[in-house]
Design an enzyme around this catalytic site. Structure first.
Site: not given
Length: 422
Positions: A173, A176, A305, A381
């Site tokens: 992504h 990020e 992420h 994350e």
């Protein structure tokens, strides 16, 4: 004669304008809100808000009884707040001026590679090339190219034959930035650290690192639009603003593809997973690369992420279906959380992503587990839990790298105890 001179001058201006890079979007006085959705009635009304005002949702919308982050420009802040109040939706302002926060992490393109600032793609790739040239135990490859022709690089660290491997993947992504910053921090530790435990891990395991899975989108976030998430392939659709670009590549893997997720039917939205699975050349390059190794060689796959401080396990497509070795993976994830906690007190929550975060399908970790039969896969994350969200200041990069490295050390030890590498 004068007409010819004028025509040449105008053509020169056109060529100059076309050759210039587009100016980066600015977010002066844009606020980032956190809205707390308590029930399904509020949720249904909240989903409609982006149809009536220009707001930027930062997360897939899943269930009620959770919060969602929204960027709102000055022109819509009053109506946005009044609408939330009318719906009895409680909210906080996370960030008063997004541009001011972004400016705090502005990078110097001439600065050397470090983990005190966010670096552009060329700086990251130059550093990777330097490491590859300096160490004969690194096998460095270009596994494929992005839609716009940028290389996707891999680094395989192997000091001993017969080792099992751990894959670390970053920045699928684009927005990020902490992802590739953390992955390169880990890679630097694996290559250059004098820590005895890290040295042991590099002797006893192979490490395969893919620091940048979305180079086109990443460059676009640096040069044009900081909030860009997808890759940059024109996807064949248009809306009122013109052609639509990009696929959310972490929704494009062929494992329960398109089975769950927010706004999957809108090809111009941030989370569009494609008209069918496996459409993106970046994803195909990754899958071909992983599949090029013998079965059983790769025993762990970790995708990095932002944000929320989670260790998300399979599956993402369901909150009632779990992998056969889910309890084992939970123990390994717990070891990561325990290790990461010791450095700065950061708490990582762990469990199936469909259960903890939101139900979504077509993610890399689920493909790695469900298709490639890799026995431990997860999405990590990274920081934080919502103070800065996707816009974590660069002065926290090193702390994130340290805590994740400690978590990773604990994870590998526990995974070995659990027989993952047998």
């Amino acid at each position: 004669m004068k007409v010819s001179v004028l025509v040449v001058a105008l053509l020169s201006l056109v060529v100059l304008a076309m050759s210039r890079k587009p100016m980066a979007t600015r977010y002066d006085n844009f606020k980032v809100y956190k809205a707390f959705i308590k029930d399904n009635e509020q949720l249904e009304e909240f989903k409609k808000m982006h149809q009536h005002m220009e707001i930027h949702l930062l997360q897939d919308i899943g269930d009620a009884n959770r919060s969602y982050d929204v960027i709102v420009g000055p022109a819509y802040q009053d109506i946005f707040e009044r609408t939330l109040n009318l719906l009895d939706i409680k909210f906080d302002v996370m960030i008063e001026d997004l541009q001011a926060l972004l400016d705090e992490s502005a990078y110097d393109p001439d600065a050397p590679m470090d983990w005190e600032t966010y670096h552009p793609l060329d700086k990251i790739y130059d550093w990777v090339d330097e490491q590859c040239a300096a160490h004969d135990y690194l096998e460095c490859k270009v596994i494929g190219h992005s839609y716009e022709g940028r290389p996707i690089k891999s680094i395989r660290l192997s000091k001993r034959e017969g080792n099992k491997a751990i894959v670390i993947e970053g920045n699928i992504h684009a927005m990020e930035w902490i992802s590739s910053a953390t992955v390169t921090f880990i890679l630097n530790q694996l290559i250059n650290s004098n820590d005895k435990e890290i040295q042991r891990l590099t002797e006893e395991y192979d490490w395969i690192v893919l620091p940048m899975m979305n180079p086109d989108g990443f460059v676009y976030t640096h040069e044009v639009e900081r909030l860009w998430r997808k890759n940059r392939r024109p996807n064949g659709f248009t809306n009122k603003t013109g052609p639509c670009y990009g696929i959310d590549m972490n929704r494009n893997f062929d494992f329960h593809w398109n089975g769950a997720g927010w706004n999957l039917e809108d090809p111009c939205d941030h989370w569009f997973g494609g008209e069918k699975p496996n459409t993106e050349i970046e994803i195909l390059a990754l899958q071909d690369f992983v599949s090029s190794f013998d079965d059983g060689y790769i025993r762990a796959y970790m995708a990095f992420h932002a944000y929320g401080q989670y260790v998300l396990l399979p599956y993402g497509h369901s909150n009632t279906e779990f992998p056969p070795n889910y309890d084992q993976m939970m123990r390994i994830a717990a070891a990561f959380a325990d290790g990461a906690l010791d450095s700065y007190g950061s708490v990582f929550t762990y469990g199936a992503s469909g259960l903890l975060n939101y139900v979504v399908s077509g993610a890399a970790k689920d493909w790695a587990y469900g298709v490639k039969n890799i026995p431990f896969t997860c999405t990590v994350e990274l920081r934080d839990k919502g103070t800065f969200g996707f816009f974590l200041p660069s002065n926290q990069i090193t702390e994130v790298g340290v805590e994740v490295t400690e978590g990773l050390k604990s994870l590998v030890v526990k995974a070995a105890e659990e027989g993952i590498f047998d």
